[in-house]
Write a protein that holds these residues in place. Structure first.
Motif, PDB file in Angstrom:
ATOM      1  N   LEU A  48       0.813  -1.157  -0.179  1.00 37.05           N
ATOM      2  CA  LEU A  48       0.002  -0.092  -0.164  1.00 37.05           C
ATOM      3  C   LEU A  48       0.897   1.281  -0.002  1.00 37.05           C
ATOM      4  CD1 LEU A  48      -2.540  -1.054   2.593  1.00 37.05           C
ATOM      5  CD2 LEU A  48      -2.730  -1.426   0.049  1.00 37.05           C
ATOM      6  N   LEU A  61       2.815  -8.224   4.623  1.00 35.21           N
ATOM      7  CA  LEU A  61       1.512  -7.540   5.390  1.00 35.21           C
ATOM      8  C   LEU A  61       1.658  -6.410   5.555  1.00 35.21           C
ATOM      9  CD1 LEU A  61       1.257 -10.584   8.045  1.00 35.21           C
ATOM     10  CD2 LEU A  61      -0.330 -10.036   6.228  1.00 35.21           C
ATOM     11  N   PRO A  62       0.797  -5.490   5.445  1.00 35.79           N
ATOM     12  CA  PRO A  62       0.785  -4.117   5.858  1.00 35.79           C
ATOM     13  C   PRO A  62       0.012  -3.900   6.975  1.00 35.79           C
ATOM     14  CG  PRO A  62      -0.673  -4.130   4.336  1.00 35.79           C
ATOM     15  CD  PRO A  62      -0.240  -5.688   4.331  1.00 35.79           C
ATOM     16  N   GLN A  63      -0.104  -2.659   7.520  1.00 36.95           N
ATOM     17  CA  GLN A  63      -0.891  -2.531   8.876  1.00 36.95           C
ATOM     18  C   GLN A  63      -0.678  -2.970  10.165  1.00 36.95           C
ATOM     19  OE1 GLN A  63      -3.119  -0.067   8.425  1.00 36.95           O
ATOM     20  NE2 GLN A  63      -4.072  -0.615   6.613  1.00 36.95           N
ATOM     21  N   SER A  66      -2.451  -5.242  12.499  1.00 41.66           N
ATOM     22  CA  SER A  66      -2.309  -6.732  12.054  1.00 41.66           C
ATOM     23  C   SER A  66      -1.177  -7.371  11.859  1.00 41.66           C
ATOM     24  CB  SER A  66      -2.958  -6.683  10.476  1.00 41.66           C
ATOM     25  OG  SER A  66      -4.246  -6.252  10.615  1.00 41.66           O
ATOM     26  N   ASP A  89      -7.603  -7.583  22.197  1.00 46.06           N
ATOM     27  CA  ASP A  89      -7.953  -6.676  21.013  1.00 46.06           C
ATOM     28  C   ASP A  89      -8.688  -5.566  21.257  1.00 46.06           C
ATOM     29  OD1 ASP A  89      -8.365  -9.424  18.490  1.00 46.06           O
ATOM     30  OD2 ASP A  89      -6.589  -8.419  18.952  1.00 46.06           O
ATOM     31  N   ASP A  93      -7.535  -1.724  20.410  1.00 47.57           N
ATOM     32  CA  ASP A  93      -8.198  -0.689  19.994  1.00 47.57           C
ATOM     33  C   ASP A  93      -8.730   0.404  20.652  1.00 47.57           C
ATOM     34  OD1 ASP A  93     -10.532  -2.882  18.029  1.00 47.57           O
ATOM     35  OD2 ASP A  93      -8.440  -2.543  17.783  1.00 47.57           O
TER      36      ASP A  93
ATOM     37  N   ALA B  66     -12.840  -5.701  17.407  1.00 47.43           N
ATOM     38  CA  ALA B  66     -12.690  -6.698  17.966  1.00 47.43           C
ATOM     39  C   ALA B  66     -13.889  -7.592  18.499  1.00 47.43           C
ATOM     40  CB  ALA B  66     -12.060  -6.299  19.748  1.00 47.43           C
ATOM     41  N   ARG B  69     -14.124  -9.872  14.867  1.00 43.48           N
ATOM     42  CA  ARG B  69     -13.011 -10.785  15.001  1.00 43.48           C
ATOM     43  C   ARG B  69     -13.209 -11.854  15.808  1.00 43.48           C
ATOM     44  NH1 ARG B  69      -9.377  -8.019  16.081  1.00 43.48           N
ATOM     45  NH2 ARG B  69      -8.723  -7.089  13.935  1.00 43.48           N
ATOM     46  N   ALA B  86      -4.185 -13.029   9.449  1.00 40.03           N
ATOM     47  CA  ALA B  86      -3.439 -11.615   9.269  1.00 40.03           C
ATOM     48  C   ALA B  86      -3.767 -11.004   8.025  1.00 40.03           C
ATOM     49  CB  ALA B  86      -1.821 -12.040   9.266  1.00 40.03           C
ATOM     50  N   LYS B  87      -3.830 -11.680   6.865  1.00 37.21           N
ATOM     51  CA  LYS B  87      -4.407 -11.069   5.697  1.00 37.21           C
ATOM     52  C   LYS B  87      -5.661 -10.611   5.821  1.00 37.21           C
ATOM     53  CE  LYS B  87      -1.573 -14.134   2.893  1.00 37.21           C
ATOM     54  NZ  LYS B  87      -1.719 -15.281   1.844  1.00 37.21           N
ATOM     55  N   ASP B  89      -7.009  -9.469   8.562  1.00 33.66           N
ATOM     56  CA  ASP B  89      -7.189  -8.464   9.574  1.00 33.66           C
ATOM     57  C   ASP B  89      -6.394  -7.137   8.755  1.00 33.66           C
ATOM     58  OD1 ASP B  89      -5.964 -10.039  12.786  1.00 33.66           O
ATOM     59  OD2 ASP B  89      -7.786  -9.594  11.708  1.00 33.66           O
ATOM     60  N   ALA B  90      -5.570  -7.291   7.832  1.00 37.31           N
ATOM     61  CA  ALA B  90      -4.861  -6.068   7.329  1.00 37.31           C
ATOM     62  C   ALA B  90      -5.797  -5.600   6.166  1.00 37.31           C
ATOM     63  CB  ALA B  90      -3.595  -6.628   6.496  1.00 37.31           C
ATOM     64  N   ASP B  93      -8.364  -3.500   8.126  1.00 36.25           N
ATOM     65  CA  ASP B  93      -7.549  -2.330   8.570  1.00 36.25           C
ATOM     66  C   ASP B  93      -7.690  -1.276   7.752  1.00 36.25           C
ATOM     67  OD1 ASP B  93      -5.075  -3.562  10.970  1.00 36.25           O
ATOM     68  OD2 ASP B  93      -7.064  -3.341  11.316  1.00 36.25           O
ATOM     69  N   THR B  94      -7.552  -1.622   6.369  1.00 40.52           N
ATOM     70  CA  THR B  94      -7.720  -0.815   5.371  1.00 40.52           C
ATOM     71  C   THR B  94      -9.179  -0.430   5.083  1.00 40.52           C
ATOM     72  OG1 THR B  94      -5.563  -2.032   4.637  1.00 40.52           O
ATOM     73  CG2 THR B  94      -6.839  -0.840   2.868  1.00 40.52           C
ATOM     74  N   ASP B  97      -9.703   2.401   7.715  1.00 41.01           N
ATOM     75  CA  ASP B  97      -8.874   3.724   7.384  1.00 41.01           C
ATOM     76  C   ASP B  97      -9.905   4.356   6.444  1.00 41.01           C
ATOM     77  OD1 ASP B  97      -5.372   2.287   7.002  1.00 41.01           O
ATOM     78  OD2 ASP B  97      -6.567   2.891   8.725  1.00 41.01           O
ATOM     79  N   ASN B 132      -6.211   0.758  -2.942  1.00 45.52           N
ATOM     80  CA  ASN B 132      -5.488   0.074  -1.656  1.00 45.52           C
ATOM     81  C   ASN B 132      -6.240  -1.233  -1.704  1.00 45.52           C
ATOM     82  OD1 ASN B 132      -3.466   1.753  -1.270  1.00 45.52           O
ATOM     83  ND2 ASN B 132      -4.312   2.587   0.480  1.00 45.52           N
ATOM     84  N   LEU B 136      -5.022  -5.170  -2.308  1.00 43.39           N
ATOM     85  CA  LEU B 136      -5.194  -6.150  -1.613  1.00 43.39           C
ATOM     86  C   LEU B 136      -5.905  -7.328  -1.840  1.00 43.39           C
ATOM     87  CD1 LEU B 136      -5.274  -4.470   2.107  1.00 43.39           C
ATOM     88  CD2 LEU B 136      -3.239  -5.181   0.515  1.00 43.39           C
TER      89      LEU B 136
END
Lengths: 205, 205
Positions: A48, A61-63, A66, A89, A93, B66, B69, B86-87, B89-90, B93-94, B97, B132, B136
């Motif tokens: 990104l 992996l970004p973020q 995460s 979590d 947060d 939280a 998830r 993790a992917k 989650d990433a 998070d995007t 944003d 973005n 992903l």
């Protein structure tokens, strides 16, 4: 055996929670740090165009959160079952909500405006976010000093770092929050963390 | 039998991703909705004086992501191993944003009754977030139209609902993003989701 590469700027910022997790786990990794002038030539290598990025076994992996959660789960620092992980979590947060309010203040360039924003932040934002974290610590901490379940999790490490940043802005901000104060003291007593804190590069952010 | 109670406003907002996960899982839950006028009298019952809150086995969890998830992990919509999670989650998070930029814009539009801020958001802010997410999706999807690993995860549901809200301002926002367009269509085709979407309470956000 997995190999880990963490890419970030030469600073603590959004990568430090992951570095603390690696330290707590005693796990080796490549700690790649780009200076500001190096970054533009590497930007397009990141999914990104942002950092931190974790490269693990060829996957990027970004973020930041995460990444941290993934690492915490790899090294048993995430909570021992789904419900514990959810509490962790929720604390993360809540800490992140505090950071989000501070970011515009941190990045303000005009010194006079920044002074006004800091004052506003210290009176209107910081106390309620810290109180929220004190509340969660008492709610989920099982009477102990760690946020969740009587053992160190990445929620403690993340608050350690962000709480430290807040203490730089106002050295007294935890004075009336004994649970949070004790939590940070407990974190920095952990041998692997104490060692890491002693040796980590001292940077402005 | 576990019992789940979700406390939120009578809105989609930050509560809907949890409702969509319950729907995808075919899981019953107590869908507690507070009208604005009712909320102040319940504020003190919630750990941080905020909603959504999930109540499960006597534990109250704040923080919408939280909660999401946790539920996703309960019902196998979180990703099948740590790296997949993790992917997911990433990507989440995007999406978050994007939500963080949309929220204040929507609020401003409601307060000023002026569409200019929405138009500015659509033209100047939205595109880079969609780019973005498209990036992903193409990176993590293994050639399919779910974000991660060729199966529905909670992030597909999370983005679906947010885009439905933003599309109210402009129905053509996905025209240039063919992967996202396919992902959006794939989600609403899922039988349990299609049924839920048809019957759910209609609210502006």
């Amino acid at each position: 055996m997995s190999t880990y590469k963490l890419y970030y700027f030469s600073g603590r910022g959004r990568a430090e929670v992951s570095r603390l997790i690696f330290a707590a786990a005693g796990q080796k990794y490549e700690d790649i740090r780009y200076e500001r002038d190096q970054w533009p030539s590497h930007k397009s290598e990141m999914p990104l165009g942002q950092m931190p990025v974790l490269e693990v076994d060829g996957t990027k992996l970004p973020q930041s959160l995460s990444i941290a959660r993934f690492l915490a789960k790899q090294f048993q620092l995430a909570g021992k079952d789904n419900l514990e992980q959810a509490k962790v979590d929720a604390v993360v947060d809540t800490t992140s909500d505090l950071v989000s309010k501070y970011m515009p203040v941190h990045f303000e360039q005009d010194p006079k405006k920044k002074e006004e924003l800091i004052l506003k932040f210290l009176t209107e934002e910081l106390p309620k976010h810290l109180q929220n974290l004190e509340t969660l610590g008492k709610l989920y901490g099982n009477g102990g000093p760690f946020f969740v379940g009587n053992h160190l999790t990445w929620a403690d490490l993340f608050f350690y770092e962000m709480g430290g940043n807040m203490l730089q802005v106002d050295a007294n901000c935890l004075d009336n929050l004994p649970w949070l104060k004790k939590n940070r003291t407990e974190v920095e007593k952990q041998p692997k963390i104490a060692e890491y804190l002693k040796n980590r590069p001292q940077t402005q952010f | 039998m576990a019992t789940y109670k979700l406390h939120y406003f009578n809105l989609r907002g930050r509560g809907e991703v949890a409702r969509l996960i319950f729907a995808a899982a075919g899981q019953q839950f107590d869908d507690i909705r507070y009208e604005r006028a009712e909320w102040p009298s319940h504020n003190a019952e919630m750990p941080l004086g905020q909603i959504p809150v999930l109540e499960f086995n006597g534990v109250k969890l704040p923080q919408s992501l939280a909660i999401a998830r946790f539920l996703a992990k309960q019902f196998q919509f979180a990703g099948k191993d740590n790296l997949e999670q993790a992917k997911v989650d990433a990507v989440a998070d995007t999406v978050a944003d994007l939500m963080a930029k949309y929220g204040p814009t929507y609020k401003e539009q409601m307060e000023t009754k002026n569409q200019a801020c929405i138009q500015k958001f659509l033209a100047e802010e939205l595109p880079r977030h969609l780019t973005n997410l498209e990036t992903l999706g193409q990176m993590y999807s293994d050639g399919g139209y779910f974000f991660v690993g060729n199966h529905l995860t909670w992030v597909d549901l999370f983005l679906y609902d947010l885009l439905e809200t933003i599309r109210q301002h402009d129905d053509h926002i996905l025209v240039k993003y063919s992967w996202l367009k396919h992902n959006h269509e794939e989600v609403e085709k899922q039988p349990k989701i299609a049924a839920y979407l048809k019957s759910r309470t209609q609210t502006p956000v």
